[in-house]
Design an enzyme around this catalytic site. Structure first.
Site, PDB file in Angstrom:
ATOM      1  CB  SER A  25      -7.991 -10.753  20.122  1.00 32.85           C
ATOM      2  OG  SER A  25      -8.135 -11.887  19.277  1.00 32.85           O
ATOM      3  CB  ALA A  28     -10.714  -2.652  16.417  1.00 34.06           C
ATOM      4  CE  LYS A  48     -16.197 -17.305  15.833  1.00 35.38           C
ATOM      5  NZ  LYS A  48     -17.073 -16.616  14.898  1.00 35.38           N
ATOM      6  CB  ALA A  59      -4.097  -6.785   7.115  1.00 32.21           C
ATOM      7  N   GLY A  61      -1.525  -5.487   2.500  1.00 35.19           N
ATOM      8  CA  GLY A  61      -1.091  -4.240   1.857  1.00 35.19           C
ATOM      9  C   GLY A  61      -0.491  -3.263   2.834  1.00 35.19           C
ATOM     10  CD  GLU A 126      -2.993  -0.967  -0.435  1.00 36.81           C
ATOM     11  OE1 GLU A 126      -4.105  -0.697   0.060  1.00 36.81           O
ATOM     12  OE2 GLU A 126      -2.220  -1.791   0.062  1.00 36.81           O
ATOM     13  CG  HIS A 243      -9.281  -7.267  -2.449  1.00 37.03           C
ATOM     14  ND1 HIS A 243      -8.486  -7.523  -3.546  1.00 37.03           N
ATOM     15  CD2 HIS A 243      -8.556  -6.468  -1.632  1.00 37.03           C
ATOM     16  CE1 HIS A 243      -7.316  -6.904  -3.386  1.00 37.03           C
ATOM     17  NE2 HIS A 243      -7.330  -6.263  -2.229  1.00 37.03           N
ATOM     18  NE  ARG A 289      -9.513  -2.599  -2.124  1.00 35.90           N
ATOM     19  CZ  ARG A 289      -9.058  -2.878  -0.935  1.00 35.90           C
ATOM     20  NH1 ARG A 289      -9.891  -3.237   0.017  1.00 35.90           N
ATOM     21  NH2 ARG A 289      -7.779  -2.794  -0.661  1.00 35.90           N
ATOM     22  CG  HIS A 350     -11.330  -7.473   1.304  1.00 32.34           C
ATOM     23  ND1 HIS A 350     -10.422  -8.390   1.773  1.00 32.34           N
ATOM     24  CD2 HIS A 350     -10.742  -6.244   1.450  1.00 32.34           C
ATOM     25  CE1 HIS A 350      -9.331  -7.757   2.183  1.00 32.34           C
ATOM     26  NE2 HIS A 350      -9.509  -6.450   2.012  1.00 32.34           N
ATOM     27  NE  ARG A 385     -11.896  -1.361   3.994  1.00 31.75           N
ATOM     28  CZ  ARG A 385     -10.717  -1.880   3.639  1.00 31.75           C
ATOM     29  NH1 ARG A 385      -9.618  -1.165   3.807  1.00 31.75           N
ATOM     30  NH2 ARG A 385     -10.638  -3.080   3.114  1.00 31.75           N
ATOM     31  CB  SER A 390      -9.863  -1.555   7.322  1.00 28.29           C
ATOM     32  OG  SER A 390      -8.848  -2.183   6.604  1.00 28.29           O
ATOM     33  CG  LEU A 391      -4.863  -2.791   9.096  1.00 25.12           C
ATOM     34  CD1 LEU A 391      -3.463  -3.075   8.575  1.00 25.12           C
ATOM     35  CD2 LEU A 391      -5.257  -3.858  10.119  1.00 25.12           C
TER      36      LEU A 391
END
Ligand code: SIN
Length: 526
Positions: A25, A28, A48, A59, A61, A126, A243, A289, A350, A385, A390-391
């Site tokens: 949940s 994604a 879960k 999250a 940033g 970033e 990270h 990173r 991370h 990445r 990622s979001l």
């Protein structure tokens, strides 16, 4: 590796049928549910713990999208490929950057309030982004805002049912067709079968396999492990992103200090008070990173100590506190002032770049099984990445799954499954096993690896093989088994890749090798 975690006979279990089933949940899972509800009237989400107990919620940033006046999907594409160190999938990355802005617009239509200045998005930078392209909300609470919007969208949607406290145990697959899942109802303490022609894994990554991680406790690799046990291909498992700037204070949790802090001018200092990043990369603190992590580790090796310092003391303190209210509040609980103090930071696990191998529509090698978000590996993150992609990944590929599944016509397969022969798991000290696994992974499969260390971990894992003959009847043991399965995949592939690339650093193979410009894909014989 055994196929199932528990003994069962599906004919004896409570069975629920639905058209579209999603595990997880975070962004994604919930965005997929929201989008799927346009075409299916009975979408079910199993999660879960609570609906908001996700990595998305934490999250900080932001979410990267080419929406600024001087930006374009082509520039975002180039930056993603550069950060990915030669392993990004070009077609999947192009989809991410071109379809991303429209998905972000949709989030805004759903009610997401991203920060603005003078009517325009207040975009930040970033690491490894050549443009200001990160949208953020409430300063540094972007994930919480997205989670709020998506949680309320699905809760208000009569076509979506969310079942909390339902733990994915295993996938039900016959002849390479996924026809449902076995889940543990943690409230009624019973196994249940969920039958569905479309099953989407969005259970997040596996940060908890490491001792030091930014991930919440729920992130134990459940989806990747279940998919692998069921015969799905997994890819790029050796690539785990650390990270660079995570609070490193004894007794305090490994709290993320967003890369956006460096995007707004924060600098890194070593124990002598020297700014060091410009010695390693022309982008300084905003290098990719993996570069920042390696630089910090080199400084620590040279100077000793367990952390370096993040400093914002040269910036306007009021602006710093307004821009980063969450981080300011969290640090103040430990007597630290983000605006004026030197903040001790060190790298922590991370993000898992690898995962269940997916195509351009989130499809896997098992028919009816899809994956998105951190669980999936479509190749968009390559070996490292790009920050805040990622979001966006969760949104874009959640949407692609719905596009594909609309035209999926499931084959008829036998929908009965039995598992037997697992022994009772009595007298196991699961907490001790979990702690040992996390320590082994941290020390030998962390940001710096060697053949010797990886082999030692794999030898220990061989001694634990007997655990796979035990029945995992409690959530603690189920989580441990998933962590064990995923940790082994990470260690095995890290040993295979005899080079350094992106987030994978082999002290015994420091060079990047052309012959390794390829993926490691594993599939269990079922
Ligand atoms: C951060 O805020 O630094 C995390 C962003 C990300 O992991 O993409």
């Amino acid at each position: 590796m055994g196929h199932f975690l528990v003994n069962f006979d599906t004919q004896e279990l409570e069975t629920t049928a639905c058209a579209f089933l999603i595990l997880g949940s975070g962004i994604a899972g919930l965005y997929t549910a929201h989008t799927a509800s346009r075409f299916w009237s009975d979408v079910v989400v199993l999660t879960k713990r609570g609906i908001d107990d996700t990595a998305t919620e934490r999250a900080q940033g932001g979410i990267a999208a080419a929406v600024g006046p001087s930006d374009s999907p082509a520039l975002h594409y180039e930056d993603t490929l550069t950060a990915g160190a030669g392993l990004c999938d070009a077609a999947a990355t192009r989809i991410l950057v071109t379809e991303g802005p429209a998905r972000v617009e949709e989030l805004i239509r759903l009610g997401a309030r991203f920060d603005r200045a003078n009517g325009l998005f207040d975009l930040t930078r970033e690491g490894a982004h050549t443009r200001r392209r990160i949208l953020h909300a409430a300063g540094d609470a972007t994930g919480a805002e997205i989670q709020r919007v998506l949680s309320s969208a699905v809760r208000e949607n009569p076509r979506v049912t969310v079942l909390e406290n339902h733990f994915l145990v295993d996938l039900l697959v016959k002849d390479d067709v996924c026809w449902g899942v076995l889940a543990w109802d943690a409230v009624r303490e019973k196994l249940r079968v969920f039958r569905a022609p479309v099953v989407v894994l969005a259970t997040g990554g596996a940060g908890q396999v490491y001792r030091d991680t930014t991930n919440p406790g729920v992130v134990t690799g459940d989806g990747v492990a279940a998919a692998y046990r069921a015969g799905a291909e997994v890819m790029d498992m050796e690539f785990v992103q650390f990270h660079p700037t995570v609070l490193a204070l004894r007794g305090a949790p490994r709290f993320l200090i967003s890369e956006a802090v460096r995007g707004e001018g924060g600098i890194l200092l070593n124990s002598k008070g020297e700014r060091f990043m410009l010695r390693y990369h022309h982008l300084g603190e905003l290098a990719p990173r993996d570069v920042v992590v390696r630089a910090i580790l080199q400084e620590l090796a040279a100077e000793g100590g367990e952390y370096v310092y993040l400093s914002l003391a040269h910036l306007d303190p009021q602006k710093v506190r307004e821009r980063f209210p969450t981080i300011t509040r969290r640090l103040s609980a430990y007597g630290l002032d983000l605006a004026t103090d030197l903040i001790p930071v060190a790298p922590a696990a991370h993000y898992l770049m690898g995962g269940v191998k997916t195509g351009l529509y989130g499809e896997t090698n098992l028919k009816g099984l899809y994956a998105c978000g951190e669980t999936a590996c479509a190749g968009i993150h390559g070996a490292n990445r790009l920050a805040s992609n990622s979001l966006l990944d969760g949104l874009v590929f959640g949407g692609k799954i719905v596009e594909h599944a609309r035209f999926y016509r499931p084959e008829a397969v036998e929908t009965v499954a039995v598992s037997e022969g697992l022994e009772p798991a009595e007298g196991l000290d699961v907490a001790a096993l979990r702690a040992e696994l996390k320590a082994l992974m941290q020390e030998q499969v962390g940001p710096v690896r060697t053949a010797e260390g990886l082999q030692a971990v794999l030898r220990r894992f061989e001694e634990w093989e007997y655990l796979r003959r035990k029945e995992a009847r409690t959530p603690e043991l189920m989580e441990f088994r998933n962590m064990f399965d995923v940790a082994e995949l990470i260690a095995e592939t890290a040993l295979m890749r005899t080079e350094s690339r992106g987030a994978h650093l082999r002290a015994d193979y420091p060079e990047t090798r052309e012959r390794w410009k390829r993926h490691i894909i594993l599939r269990r014989q079922v």
